[in-house]
Design a protein around this motif. Structure first.
Motif, PDB file in Angstrom:
ATOM      1  N   ALA A 220       0.832  -1.209   0.000  1.00 37.82           N
ATOM      2  CA  ALA A 220       0.000   0.000   0.000  1.00 37.82           C
ATOM      3  C   ALA A 220       0.864   1.255   0.000  1.00 37.82           C
ATOM      4  CB  ALA A 220      -0.935  -0.021   1.210  1.00 37.82           C
ATOM      5  N   VAL A 221       1.857   1.299   0.884  1.00 35.42           N
ATOM      6  CA  VAL A 221       2.721   2.483   0.973  1.00 35.42           C
ATOM      7  C   VAL A 221       3.529   2.665  -0.307  1.00 35.42           C
ATOM      8  CG1 VAL A 221       4.697   3.481   2.185  1.00 35.42           C
ATOM      9  CG2 VAL A 221       2.842   2.439   3.485  1.00 35.42           C
ATOM     10  N   THR A 222       4.063   1.568  -0.836  1.00 32.12           N
ATOM     11  CA  THR A 222       4.877   1.648  -2.059  1.00 32.12           C
ATOM     12  C   THR A 222       4.036   2.098  -3.250  1.00 32.12           C
ATOM     13  OG1 THR A 222       6.349  -0.103  -1.258  1.00 32.12           O
ATOM     14  CG2 THR A 222       6.389   0.355  -3.615  1.00 32.12           C
ATOM     15  N   LEU A 223       2.811   1.578  -3.373  1.00 35.93           N
ATOM     16  CA  LEU A 223       1.949   1.981  -4.485  1.00 35.93           C
ATOM     17  C   LEU A 223       1.571   3.454  -4.389  1.00 35.93           C
ATOM     18  CD1 LEU A 223      -0.463  -1.065  -4.939  1.00 35.93           C
ATOM     19  CD2 LEU A 223       1.374  -0.323  -6.465  1.00 35.93           C
ATOM     20  N   LEU A 224       1.261   3.924  -3.189  1.00 36.89           N
ATOM     21  CA  LEU A 224       0.909   5.332  -3.013  1.00 36.89           C
ATOM     22  C   LEU A 224       2.091   6.235  -3.354  1.00 36.89           C
ATOM     23  CD1 LEU A 224      -1.178   5.184   0.299  1.00 36.89           C
ATOM     24  CD2 LEU A 224      -2.027   5.696  -2.004  1.00 36.89           C
ATOM     25  N   GLY A 225       3.285   5.885  -2.859  1.00 40.77           N
ATOM     26  CA  GLY A 225       4.473   6.680  -3.164  1.00 40.77           C
ATOM     27  C   GLY A 225       4.804   6.664  -4.637  1.00 40.77           C
ATOM     28  N   THR A 226       4.713   5.490  -5.250  1.00 41.13           N
ATOM     29  CA  THR A 226       4.991   5.381  -6.683  1.00 41.13           C
ATOM     30  C   THR A 226       3.996   6.194  -7.497  1.00 41.13           C
ATOM     31  OG1 THR A 226       5.922   3.155  -6.376  1.00 41.13           O
ATOM     32  CG2 THR A 226       5.242   3.762  -8.608  1.00 41.13           C
ATOM     33  N   ALA A 227       2.728   6.129  -7.108  1.00 40.49           N
ATOM     34  CA  ALA A 227       1.704   6.901  -7.824  1.00 40.49           C
ATOM     35  C   ALA A 227       1.991   8.389  -7.751  1.00 40.49           C
ATOM     36  CB  ALA A 227       0.328   6.597  -7.230  1.00 40.49           C
ATOM     37  N   TYR A 228       2.446   8.866  -6.588  1.00 41.89           N
ATOM     38  CA  TYR A 228       2.768  10.292  -6.460  1.00 41.89           C
ATOM     39  C   TYR A 228       3.900  10.675  -7.409  1.00 41.89           C
ATOM     40  CZ  TYR A 228       5.067  14.475  -4.770  1.00 41.89           C
ATOM     41  OH  TYR A 228       5.669  15.712  -4.716  1.00 41.89           O
ATOM     42  N   PHE A 229       4.972   9.894  -7.432  1.00 41.80           N
ATOM     43  CA  PHE A 229       6.125  10.247  -8.252  1.00 41.80           C
ATOM     44  C   PHE A 229       5.817  10.133  -9.749  1.00 41.80           C
ATOM     45  CE2 PHE A 229       8.618   9.165  -4.327  1.00 41.80           C
ATOM     46  CZ  PHE A 229       9.117  10.437  -4.142  1.00 41.80           C
ATOM     47  N   VAL A 230       5.045   9.118 -10.123  1.00 48.44           N
ATOM     48  CA  VAL A 230       4.674   8.982 -11.537  1.00 48.44           C
ATOM     49  C   VAL A 230       3.775  10.142 -11.955  1.00 48.44           C
ATOM     50  CG1 VAL A 230       3.385   7.559 -13.180  1.00 48.44           C
ATOM     51  CG2 VAL A 230       4.957   6.477 -11.558  1.00 48.44           C
ATOM     52  N   TYR A 231       2.830  10.510 -11.087  1.00 50.07           N
ATOM     53  CA  TYR A 231       1.930  11.625 -11.399  1.00 50.07           C
ATOM     54  C   TYR A 231       2.696  12.934 -11.573  1.00 50.07           C
ATOM     55  CZ  TYR A 231      -1.878  14.999 -10.848  1.00 50.07           C
ATOM     56  OH  TYR A 231      -2.757  16.032 -11.044  1.00 50.07           O
ATOM     57  N   ASN A 232       3.751  13.133 -10.791  1.00 48.43           N
ATOM     58  CA  ASN A 232       4.556  14.359 -10.867  1.00 48.43           C
ATOM     59  C   ASN A 232       5.821  14.176 -11.690  1.00 48.43           C
ATOM     60  OD1 ASN A 232       3.350  16.526  -8.861  1.00 48.43           O
ATOM     61  ND2 ASN A 232       3.181  14.545  -7.814  1.00 48.43           N
ATOM     62  N   GLY A 233       5.834  13.165 -12.538  1.00 45.75           N
ATOM     63  CA  GLY A 233       7.031  12.884 -13.333  1.00 45.75           C
ATOM     64  C   GLY A 233       7.491  14.065 -14.174  1.00 45.75           C
ATOM     65  N   TRP A 234       6.542  14.800 -14.785  1.00 45.79           N
ATOM     66  CA  TRP A 234       6.907  15.933 -15.618  1.00 45.79           C
ATOM     67  C   TRP A 234       7.542  17.042 -14.785  1.00 45.79           C
ATOM     68  CZ3 TRP A 234       8.140  17.376 -20.221  1.00 45.79           C
ATOM     69  CH2 TRP A 234       8.157  18.736 -20.549  1.00 45.79           C
ATOM     70  N   ASN A 235       6.993  17.301 -13.620  1.00 48.78           N
ATOM     71  CA  ASN A 235       7.554  18.339 -12.753  1.00 48.78           C
ATOM     72  C   ASN A 235       8.986  18.011 -12.345  1.00 48.78           C
ATOM     73  OD1 ASN A 235       5.168  19.839 -12.776  1.00 48.78           O
ATOM     74  ND2 ASN A 235       4.357  18.792 -10.972  1.00 48.78           N
ATOM     75  N   TYR A 236       9.243  16.742 -12.029  1.00 51.49           N
ATOM     76  CA  TYR A 236      10.599  16.356 -11.643  1.00 51.49           C
ATOM     77  C   TYR A 236      11.544  16.369 -12.850  1.00 51.49           C
ATOM     78  CZ  TYR A 236       9.088  15.198  -6.953  1.00 51.49           C
ATOM     79  OH  TYR A 236       8.612  15.290  -5.668  1.00 51.49           O
ATOM     80  N   THR A 237      11.007  16.154 -14.039  1.00 46.63           N
ATOM     81  CA  THR A 237      11.831  16.269 -15.249  1.00 46.63           C
ATOM     82  C   THR A 237      12.247  17.718 -15.465  1.00 46.63           C
ATOM     83  OG1 THR A 237      10.709  14.392 -16.284  1.00 46.63           O
ATOM     84  CG2 THR A 237      11.892  15.886 -17.745  1.00 46.63           C
ATOM     85  N   VAL A 238      11.300  18.617 -15.290  1.00 42.63           N
ATOM     86  CA  VAL A 238      11.606  20.050 -15.428  1.00 42.63           C
ATOM     87  C   VAL A 238      12.621  20.481 -14.383  1.00 42.63           C
ATOM     88  CG1 VAL A 238      10.607  22.359 -15.260  1.00 42.63           C
ATOM     89  CG2 VAL A 238       9.369  20.561 -16.462  1.00 42.63           C
ATOM     90  N   LEU A 239      12.563  19.896 -13.214  1.00 45.38           N
ATOM     91  CA  LEU A 239      13.493  20.246 -12.139  1.00 45.38           C
ATOM     92  C   LEU A 239      14.939  19.965 -12.545  1.00 45.38           C
ATOM     93  CD1 LEU A 239      13.134  21.400  -9.269  1.00 45.38           C
ATOM     94  CD2 LEU A 239      13.277  19.065  -8.404  1.00 45.38           C
ATOM     95  N   ASN A 240      15.141  18.992 -13.434  1.00 46.74           N
ATOM     96  CA  ASN A 240      16.494  18.696 -13.909  1.00 46.74           C
ATOM     97  C   ASN A 240      17.108  19.858 -14.681  1.00 46.74           C
ATOM     98  OD1 ASN A 240      16.724  16.074 -12.875  1.00 46.74           O
ATOM     99  ND2 ASN A 240      15.680  15.174 -14.637  1.00 46.74           N
ATOM    100  N   ALA A 241      16.249  20.707 -15.243  1.00 50.31           N
ATOM    101  CA  ALA A 241      16.742  21.833 -16.038  1.00 50.31           C
ATOM    102  C   ALA A 241      17.196  23.005 -15.177  1.00 50.31           C
ATOM    103  CB  ALA A 241      15.661  22.288 -17.012  1.00 50.31           C
ATOM    104  N   GLY A 242      16.971  22.918 -13.869  1.00 48.74           N
ATOM    105  CA  GLY A 242      17.372  24.005 -12.979  1.00 48.74           C
ATOM    106  C   GLY A 242      16.173  24.659 -12.320  1.00 48.74           C
TER     107      GLY A 242
END
Length: 353
Positions: A220-242
């Motif tokens: 349950a905890v792993t699925l919830l955490g994974t869902a959060y990171f996958v949902y915000n994948g684009w935001n974390y990709t943009v974060l790589n640019a600075g």
């Protein structure tokens, strides 16, 4: 559309297909390893015996082995590997540091101290005639989780109130790890032999100790955490640019970093508190995936979870067989495999970071 634009779009689509193909291969490998892990062990089972046991048929011994030992252990390996890997990938992104992982941030050492604290001061550790027994495993789990949160809270406090740089956070994690390791050594020095044995047993990361009730909580905890990171994948990709680029695209950088650290740390603390210390998965797996498919977090984060599950399940399978009928704790094997693999990735090339 110009020829150059067409070629760029075609190259991009080809890159996306490559990343999706890699993810599909990982899913297929995970499914194959799961079947093998259920069938193979100190007691070998045929495919027909496994299928009958899954349907509740066959001998009572076979059904017990499959449902009470093999399946929970395999699922625990997949869950722990996926959770630690995606947490490590997120920490590396948030901290902008290739050394970011649950181990380098001191979370694993804090969990080990928490387990030792419960075993010695709460009196839940003992030894049987030919084995090591922890009398009250839930107490040890809760203690490990609480002390992991203490380490996490110290780091998050620096992020929130001191606005420390990523480099400072890594150094703080190393310092906290050393502090908890020293405290653990102090406890072991004054503890009884039986308690020391129980502490050492717990620190050997072992997915075989997880029960079905533990497993459902981990999933349950792993699925919830994974869902959060996958949902915000684009935001974390943009974060790589600075940070400035991310802010210009409407990303709340500070909030994204703090939330990412909280989710990754909670996932790590939860998993470690149930299965013990399993090193290098959160550090090495993101580097492997990043080298193969690149740093696009939309694909890197879920692919890291898949590769983490594959790596830990394969390691657990090898740990069962390498000196059978003795089962080696998987945490020992991942340490032996992870250290040289990480050195290889560093030596061969760092252009992927």
């Amino acid at each position: 559309m110009s020829r150059q634009s067409t070629e760029t779009a075609s190259a991009y689509q080809q890159l996306i297909r490559r990343k999706l193909f890699f993810s599909i291969i990982c899913i297929m490998a995970l499914a194959a390893l799961f079947v093998i892990a259920v069938a193979i062990g100190p007691v070998r089972l045929s495919v027909s015996e496994v299928l009958n046991a899954l349907l509740g048929e066959g001998s009572e011994t076979t059904v017990t082995i499959v449902w009470n030992i093999r399946i929970p252990q395999a699922l625990a390996a997949i869950t722990a590997g996926a959770g630690l890997a995606i947490a490590g990938a997120a920490m590396q992104n948030v901290l902008r540091n290739p050394l970011g992982s649950p181990f380098t941030l001191g979370i694993s050492q804090a969990a080990a101290f928490g387990a030792a604290f419960a075993i010695v001061f709460l009196g839940v550790g003992s030894t049987g005639t030919d084995s090591i027994i922890i009398d009250n495993a839930p107490v040890v789990t809760v203690s490990a989780f609480v002390w992991s949160l203490a380490s996490t809270g110290a780091i998050l406090a620096l992020v929130r109130y001191s606005r420390a740089s990523p480099e400072t956070l890594i150094l703080t994690g190393v310092a906290l790890g050393s502090l908890f390791s020293a405290a653990l050594s102090l406890i072991q020095y004054f503890a009884e032999d039986a308690d020391v044995a129980a502490i050492v047993y717990w620190t050997f990361g072992d997915v075989g100790r997880a029960t079905w009730s533990d497993l459902w909580l981990m999933i349950a905890v792993t699925l919830l955490g994974t869902a959060y990171f996958v949902y915000n994948g684009w935001n974390y990709t943009v974060l790589n640019a600075g940070d400035e680029t991310a802010r210009g695209l409407g990303v709340n950088v500070e909030q994204l970093r703090i939330t990412g650290m909280i989710v990754a740390s909670l996932m790590t603390a939860f998993i470690i508190s149930f299965v013990g210390i399993i090193g290098f998965v959160g550090l090495v797996v993101p580097h492997i995936v990043r080298k193969i498919i690149g740093a696009d977090e939309r694909f890197l984060l879920p692919a890291s979870a898949l590769v983490g599950g594959v790596l830990l399940l394969a390691s657990d399978l090898v740990a069962r067989l390498i000196i059978a009928p003795v089962v080696l704790p998987v945490g020992i094997l991942t340490a032996f495999l992870g250290a040289p693999l990480f050195l290889y990735l560093v030596i061969v090339g760092r252009d992927y970071w």
